[in-house]
Design a protein around this motif. Structure first.
Motif, short mmCIF file in Angstrom:
data_model
loop_
_atom_site.label_atom_id
_atom_site.label_comp_id
_atom_site.label_asym_id
_atom_site.label_seq_id
_atom_site.Cartn_x
_atom_site.Cartn_y
_atom_site.Cartn_z
N LEU A 246 21.37 37.01 98.37
CA LEU A 246 20.55 37.36 99.54
C LEU A 246 21.41 37.77 100.73
CD1 LEU A 246 17.77 34.62 99.41
CD2 LEU A 246 17.54 37.07 98.87
N ALA A 247 22.58 37.16 100.86
CA ALA A 247 23.47 37.47 101.97
C ALA A 247 24.39 38.66 101.65
CB ALA A 247 24.32 36.25 102.32
N ASP A 248 24.22 39.24 100.47
CA ASP A 248 25.01 40.39 100.03
C ASP A 248 26.51 40.07 100.06
OD1 ASP A 248 25.52 42.88 99.03
OD2 ASP A 248 25.20 43.95 100.91
N ARG A 249 26.85 38.93 99.51
CA ARG A 249 28.25 38.50 99.44
C ARG A 249 28.74 38.54 98.00
NH1 ARG A 249 28.73 34.95 104.13
NH2 ARG A 249 27.71 36.20 105.71
N ARG A 250 29.62 39.45 97.69
CA ARG A 250 30.30 39.50 96.39
C ARG A 250 29.31 39.40 95.23
NH1 ARG A 250 35.51 40.76 96.60
NH2 ARG A 250 35.86 39.50 94.77
N ARG A 251 28.27 40.22 95.27
CA ARG A 251 27.22 40.14 94.26
C ARG A 251 27.76 40.29 92.83
NH1 ARG A 251 22.28 43.49 97.06
NH2 ARG A 251 21.74 41.91 98.60
N ARG A 252 28.64 41.25 92.62
CA ARG A 252 29.16 41.45 91.26
C ARG A 252 29.85 40.18 90.75
NH1 ARG A 252 29.99 45.26 87.56
NH2 ARG A 252 31.92 45.31 86.39
N LEU A 253 30.60 39.53 91.59
CA LEU A 253 31.25 38.27 91.21
C LEU A 253 30.19 37.19 90.92
CD1 LEU A 253 33.84 36.68 90.77
CD2 LEU A 253 33.85 36.16 93.23
N VAL A 254 29.13 37.17 91.71
CA VAL A 254 28.04 36.21 91.46
C VAL A 254 27.45 36.44 90.07
CG1 VAL A 254 25.74 35.44 92.19
CG2 VAL A 254 27.50 35.90 93.90
N TYR A 255 27.24 37.71 89.70
CA TYR A 255 26.71 38.00 88.37
C TYR A 255 27.68 37.54 87.29
CZ TYR A 255 24.31 41.53 91.31
OH TYR A 255 23.63 42.18 92.30
N LEU A 256 28.97 37.86 87.50
CA LEU A 256 30.00 37.50 86.52
C LEU A 256 30.11 35.98 86.32
CD1 LEU A 256 32.89 39.99 87.34
CD2 LEU A 256 31.79 39.68 85.12
N VAL A 257 30.06 35.23 87.40
CA VAL A 257 30.15 33.77 87.33
C VAL A 257 28.83 33.17 86.86
CG1 VAL A 257 30.49 31.67 88.70
CG2 VAL A 257 32.00 33.65 89.03
N GLY A 258 27.73 33.79 87.28
CA GLY A 258 26.40 33.27 86.95
C GLY A 258 26.09 33.29 85.47
N ILE A 259 26.61 34.27 84.76
CA ILE A 259 26.32 34.36 83.31
C ILE A 259 26.89 33.15 82.56
CG2 ILE A 259 26.75 35.71 81.21
CD1 ILE A 259 26.58 38.24 83.11
N PRO A 260 28.19 32.85 82.66
CA PRO A 260 28.69 31.67 81.94
C PRO A 260 28.19 30.35 82.53
CG PRO A 260 30.47 32.68 83.19
CD PRO A 260 29.29 33.61 83.27
N PHE A 261 27.96 30.32 83.86
CA PHE A 261 27.43 29.10 84.48
C PHE A 261 26.07 28.76 83.89
CE2 PHE A 261 24.91 27.01 87.83
CZ PHE A 261 25.70 25.90 88.08
N THR A 262 25.21 29.76 83.79
CA THR A 262 23.87 29.55 83.25
C THR A 262 23.94 29.29 81.75
OG1 THR A 262 23.01 31.00 84.98
CG2 THR A 262 21.55 30.52 83.13
N GLY A 263 24.78 30.04 81.06
CA GLY A 263 24.95 29.81 79.62
C GLY A 263 25.43 28.40 79.32
N ALA A 264 26.32 27.89 80.15
CA ALA A 264 26.82 26.53 79.96
C ALA A 264 25.70 25.50 80.12
CB ALA A 264 27.95 26.23 80.95
N GLN A 265 24.75 25.78 81.01
CA GLN A 265 23.60 24.87 81.18
C GLN A 265 22.81 24.78 79.89
OE1 GLN A 265 23.19 23.23 84.16
NE2 GLN A 265 25.03 24.31 84.77
N ILE A 266 22.64 25.91 79.21
CA ILE A 266 21.89 25.93 77.95
C ILE A 266 22.64 25.15 76.87
CG2 ILE A 266 21.00 27.42 76.10
CD1 ILE A 266 20.57 29.57 78.33
N VAL A 267 23.94 25.41 76.76
CA VAL A 267 24.76 24.71 75.76
C VAL A 267 24.79 23.21 76.04
CG1 VAL A 267 27.11 24.46 74.84
CG2 VAL A 267 26.15 26.75 75.24
N LEU A 268 25.00 22.82 77.29
CA LEU A 268 25.04 21.39 77.63
C LEU A 268 23.71 20.70 77.33
CD1 LEU A 268 27.09 21.51 80.94
CD2 LEU A 268 27.79 20.49 78.76
N TRP A 269 22.60 21.39 77.61
CA TRP A 269 21.29 20.82 77.30
C TRP A 269 21.18 20.56 75.81
CZ3 TRP A 269 17.56 22.80 74.04
CH2 TRP A 269 16.35 22.11 74.03
N TYR A 270 21.61 21.53 75.00
CA TYR A 270 21.53 21.38 73.55
C TYR A 270 22.42 20.22 73.08
CZ TYR A 270 21.32 22.42 68.61
OH TYR A 270 21.13 22.32 67.27
#
Length: 126
Positions: free
Chosen positions: A62-86
């Protein structure tokens, strides 16, 4: 007093951005509720850290701060949540999945898809 909304930049946000923000908000809310319900157990703290991660990602976009980096970090961060849940829950069938778990995992899976789309489009790298 400074207006916090003045730092936000909405004009460049696409429908995919808004979908990702909504999905991240859903998973943040689920993690917040679970985190509060698990306290003072260590898992409560882990859920709250995940909540903070999703909320930080929302704010950075929302603050338009390093969006591409947010996407790059967000993918494994979110994926890790799924793996940890399992790993933690070890579900053997649909009966082992709670409503909160199902909502959260669907939101997280769709969030990963949205982040990959945003990354592939190369949207908003300052």
């Amino acid at each position: 007093m400074a207006d916090p909304a003045a730092d936000l930049e909405f004009e460049s946000l696409t429908p995919t951005h808004w979908a990702a923000i909504g999905l991240a908000a859903v998973t943040a809310a689920v993690h917040l509720l679970l985190g509060l319900s698990f306290l003072p157990h260590w898992m409560g703290g882990a859920f709250l850290v995940a909540t903070a991660g999703f909320l930080l990602g929302i704010w950075l976009v929302l603050a338009d701060r390093r969006r591409r980096l947010v996407y790059l970090v967000g993918i494994p961060f979110t994926g890790a949540q799924i793996v940890l849940w399992y790993v933690v829950n070890e579900p053997t069938g649909i009966a082992d999945v709670t409503v909160a778990g199902a909502v959260d995992k669907v939101a997280q899976t769709l969030l990963i898809v949205a982040l990959v789309v945003l990354l592939a489009r190369g949207e908003r790298e300052p």
